[in-house]
Design a protein around this motif. Structure first.
Motif, PDB file in Angstrom:
ATOM      1  N   SER A  65       0.604  -1.281   0.036  1.00 16.89           N
ATOM      2  CA  SER A  65      -0.346  -0.111   0.680  1.00 16.89           C
ATOM      3  C   SER A  65       0.754   1.238   0.436  1.00 16.89           C
ATOM      4  CB  SER A  65      -1.162   0.330   0.868  1.00 16.89           C
ATOM      5  OG  SER A  65       0.099   0.157   2.297  1.00 16.89           O
ATOM      6  N   ASN A  69      -1.985   1.952  -4.738  1.00 16.01           N
ATOM      7  CA  ASN A  69      -3.782   1.668  -3.413  1.00 16.01           C
ATOM      8  C   ASN A  69      -3.500  -0.059  -3.990  1.00 16.01           C
ATOM      9  OD1 ASN A  69      -5.643   1.712  -3.277  1.00 16.01           O
ATOM     10  ND2 ASN A  69      -7.189   2.477  -4.051  1.00 16.01           N
ATOM     11  N   SER A  71      -6.945  -2.315  -3.240  1.00 17.48           N
ATOM     12  CA  SER A  71      -7.845  -2.548  -3.624  1.00 17.48           C
ATOM     13  C   SER A  71      -8.626  -3.847  -3.286  1.00 17.48           C
ATOM     14  CB  SER A  71      -8.794  -1.558  -4.604  1.00 17.48           C
ATOM     15  OG  SER A  71      -8.555  -2.015  -5.664  1.00 17.48           O
TER      16      SER A  71
END
Length: 98
Positions: A65, A69, A71
């Motif tokens: 992270s 990003n 997710s």
């Protein structure tokens, strides 16, 4: 988005049958004379889940992270790709056994 799921589960369900037969045909010796029986190979899945889930949650995902990003959708896509590659590797292994 859900189109690959039936294909995945159809392949995943082969663990109890076809992959067991494949394990019988293989030489399952590890670390010298230690023999891993085909029935014991199925035990690796829950053991690896118990080891890898905390490892990913505590170490790998926080490190990733920092770079980009991470997710839930990206985790699912990467997991699907890894699962696909493992099915391909199993198929190649079966071709070598035959």
């Amino acid at each position: 988005m859900y189109l690959p799921l039936p294909i995945y589960w159809a392949l995943y369900d082969q663990q109890g049958s076809v992959w067991l037969i494949q394990g019988i045909q293989m030489d399952c010796r590890i670390w010298g004379n230690t023999l891993l029986l085909p029935d014991q190979i199925h035990l690796l899945n829950p053991v690896l889940c118990l080891i890898l889930i905390p490892l990913f949650q505590i170490i790998i995902y926080p490190c990733l992270s920092k770079c980009f990003n991470v997710s839930l959708l990206r985790k699912m896509v990467v997991g699907g790709i890894i699962a696909c590659l493992s099915f391909v590797a199993t198929g190649i292994l079966q071709l070598e056994i035959n």
